[in-house]
Design an enzyme around this catalytic site. Structure first.
Site, PDB file in Angstrom:
ATOM      1  N   ASP A  46      34.214  51.201  36.122  1.00 16.58           N
ATOM      2  CA  ASP A  46      35.139  51.128  37.254  1.00 16.58           C
ATOM      3  C   ASP A  46      34.286  50.989  38.511  1.00 16.58           C
ATOM      4  OD1 ASP A  46      37.622  51.385  38.717  1.00 16.58           O
ATOM      5  OD2 ASP A  46      36.965  53.386  39.267  1.00 16.58           O
ATOM      6  N   SER A  47      34.951  50.654  39.614  1.00 12.81           N
ATOM      7  CA  SER A  47      34.254  50.574  40.889  1.00 12.81           C
ATOM      8  C   SER A  47      33.744  51.944  41.341  1.00 12.81           C
ATOM      9  CB  SER A  47      35.202  50.015  41.951  1.00 12.81           C
ATOM     10  OG  SER A  47      36.387  50.787  41.977  1.00 12.81           O
ATOM     11  N   TYR A 100      36.188  48.161  45.567  1.00  7.67           N
ATOM     12  CA  TYR A 100      36.218  46.734  45.241  1.00  7.67           C
ATOM     13  C   TYR A 100      37.510  46.089  45.766  1.00  7.67           C
ATOM     14  CZ  TYR A 100      32.501  47.090  41.596  1.00  7.67           C
ATOM     15  OH  TYR A 100      31.338  47.251  40.885  1.00  7.67           O
ATOM     16  N   GLY A 101      38.533  46.919  45.925  1.00  4.64           N
ATOM     17  CA  GLY A 101      39.882  46.399  46.196  1.00  4.64           C
ATOM     18  C   GLY A 101      40.045  45.673  47.515  1.00  4.64           C
ATOM     19  N   CYS A 141      38.986  49.323  35.924  1.00  6.06           N
ATOM     20  CA  CYS A 141      39.367  49.007  37.307  1.00  6.06           C
ATOM     21  C   CYS A 141      40.444  47.913  37.321  1.00  6.06           C
ATOM     22  CB  CYS A 141      38.130  48.519  38.044  1.00  6.06           C
ATOM     23  SG  CYS A 141      38.414  48.127  39.764  1.00  6.06           S
ATOM     24  N   ASN A 142      41.552  48.204  37.971  1.00  5.34           N
ATOM     25  CA  ASN A 142      42.623  47.201  38.063  1.00  5.34           C
ATOM     26  C   ASN A 142      42.166  45.972  38.828  1.00  5.34           C
ATOM     27  OD1 ASN A 142      45.687  48.299  37.368  1.00  5.34           O
ATOM     28  ND2 ASN A 142      44.206  49.923  37.692  1.00  5.34           N
ATOM     29  N   THR A 143      41.390  46.187  39.878  1.00  2.39           N
ATOM     30  CA  THR A 143      40.936  45.057  40.693  1.00  2.39           C
ATOM     31  C   THR A 143      40.065  44.119  39.860  1.00  2.39           C
ATOM     32  OG1 THR A 143      41.022  46.479  42.654  1.00  2.39           O
ATOM     33  CG2 THR A 143      39.725  44.456  42.828  1.00  2.39           C
ATOM     34  N   GLU A 188      40.986  60.400  46.801  1.00  2.00           N
ATOM     35  CA  GLU A 188      39.588  60.843  46.779  1.00  2.00           C
ATOM     36  C   GLU A 188      39.414  62.084  47.647  1.00  2.00           C
ATOM     37  OE1 GLU A 188      36.492  58.076  46.628  1.00  2.00           O
ATOM     38  OE2 GLU A 188      37.481  57.047  44.976  1.00  2.00           O
ATOM     39  N   CYS A 239      46.599  50.821  39.854  1.00  2.00           N
ATOM     40  CA  CYS A 239      45.310  51.175  40.448  1.00  2.00           C
ATOM     41  C   CYS A 239      44.865  52.480  39.792  1.00  2.00           C
ATOM     42  CB  CYS A 239      45.464  51.363  41.956  1.00  2.00           C
ATOM     43  SG  CYS A 239      43.977  51.989  42.765  1.00  2.00           S
ATOM     44  N   THR A 240      43.567  52.566  39.553  1.00  2.00           N
ATOM     45  CA  THR A 240      43.039  53.738  38.840  1.00  2.00           C
ATOM     46  C   THR A 240      43.424  55.073  39.479  1.00  2.00           C
ATOM     47  OG1 THR A 240      41.055  53.354  40.166  1.00  2.00           O
ATOM     48  CG2 THR A 240      40.991  52.663  37.863  1.00  2.00           C
ATOM     49  N   HIS A 241      43.566  55.081  40.793  1.00  2.00           N
ATOM     50  CA  HIS A 241      43.791  56.357  41.496  1.00  2.00           C
ATOM     51  C   HIS A 241      45.249  56.820  41.469  1.00  2.00           C
ATOM     52  CE1 HIS A 241      39.881  55.239  42.951  1.00  2.00           C
ATOM     53  NE2 HIS A 241      39.792  56.292  43.739  1.00  2.00           N
TER      54      HIS A 241
HETATM   55  N1  DGL Z   1      39.381  51.122  40.904  1.00  2.00           N
HETATM   56  C1  DGL Z   1      40.123  50.347  41.885  1.00  2.00           C
HETATM   57  C2  DGL Z   1      41.347  49.763  41.204  1.00  2.00           C
HETATM   58  O1  DGL Z   1      41.837  50.248  40.201  1.00  2.00           O
HETATM   59  C3  DGL Z   1      40.504  51.184  43.083  1.00  2.00           C
HETATM   60  C4  DGL Z   1      39.336  51.526  43.988  1.00  2.00           C
HETATM   61  C5  DGL Z   1      38.686  50.282  44.575  1.00  2.00           C
HETATM   62  O2  DGL Z   1      39.294  49.616  45.445  1.00  2.00           O
HETATM   63  O3  DGL Z   1      37.590  49.969  44.152  1.00  2.00           O
HETATM   64  O4  DGL Z   1      41.856  48.769  41.658  1.00  2.00           O
END
Ligand code: DGL
Length: 264
Positions: free
Chosen positions: A10-11, A42-43, A73-75, A152, A184-186
């Site tokens: 993941d990012s 990354y988003g 990571c979704n992005t 976070e 999104c992971t969060h």
């Molecule tokens: N892990 C990213 C996602 O799931 C969220 C955090 C980021 O923007 O890197 O899209």
């Protein structure tokens, strides 16, 4: 082959929501997790940058001799999953397809909302994945960039989280969706707040759906480790380990012990 670990990246720390579900569903599997904490988020980045970063993450895990790669990571899943799949010879599981399939199964009125980072929503990857399964479903995408720093910071409940959620989700409520994908992971950590704002909506947690997809892929390829075997978790980060441990333990609801800082 079966004793080789699963690699998850993941990012940053968010992909631990995916690791948590994979570990729960597949307790005998060894897991390596890489969080590119030096370059998160990354988003907000361009597709070119996300592709470059994600290849560096994938290559690192491949060098650790993994048997299956999970793009938590979704992005990254939205922008470069197909490129990573083309480039590697092991199975690669992303978070978009499992989340999209669960949402199509869940919706009754064929109106689905997707919430995620700006890059994920801009890519329309969820829209394409959902339309490929059912072209009659109406999909509304909504970026919610403040949710990532909010989680976070640990502000996953209370007035501030609720007000931000209300402000963002108003747009999607107007479109009368009955299902929302937490793209999104969060966002799984904000489930309570989001459900509080949108009482009657079904929330699809991509992390849980992805863990199911990992389990299916391992069974299909007969790559499972022997049930009951003791398993190991190892964490790699590209920035300070302390911050990752303190935020990560909240995501994982477990202690993070074996952790190493690496250069990509
Ligand atoms: N892990 C990213 C996602 O799931 C969220 C955090 C980021 O923007 O890197 O899209």
């Amino acid at each position: 082959m079966n004793n080789r670990p699963i690699g998850i990246f993941d990012s940053g720390v968010g992909g631990l929501t995916v690791l948590k579900e994979v570990a729960e569903l597949l307790p005998a599997e060894n897991i390596l997790y890489l969080g590119d904490t030096a370059r998160v988020p990354y988003g907000v980045r361009s597709p070119e940058t996300v592709i470059r970063y994600s290849f560096e993450c994938a290559e690192f895990l491949l060098r650790q001799n993994i048997k299956l790669l999970v793009v938590a990571c979704n992005t990254v899943s939205a922008i470069s999953l197909h490129k990573i799949r083309e480039a590697v010879s092991i199975p690669v599981i992303g978070v978009i397809e499992p989340g999209a399939a669960a949402a199509v199964n869940a919706t009754k009125n064929k109106r689905i909302g997707i919430i995620g980072t700006e890059a994920t929503i801009k890519s329309s990857s969820y829209v394409k994945a959902i339309k490929a399964l059912d072209k009659d479903v109406e999909v509304s995408g909504l970026p919610c960039p403040l949710f990532v720093p909010l989680v976070e910071e640990g502000w996953t409940e209370g007035t501030i989280a609720r007000l931000i959620a209300e402000r963002y989700l108003k747009d999607i409520m107007d479109r009368e969706v009955d299902t929302i994908v937490l793209g999104c992971t969060h966002y799984p950590l904000l489930k309570g707040v989001i459900q509080g704002v949108m009482n009657d909506v079904r929330l699809v947690d991509s992390a849980i759906e992805t863990a199911k997809a990992v389990k299916n892929a391992l069974s299909e390829k007969r790559m499972n480790r022997e049930a009951g075997a003791a398993s190991e978790r190892k964490f790699y980060v590209t920035d300070s380990t302390e911050k990752f441990v303190s935020v990560g333990e909240r995501f994982l609801q477990q202690k993070i012990k074996d952790i190493e800082k690496i250069e990509l």
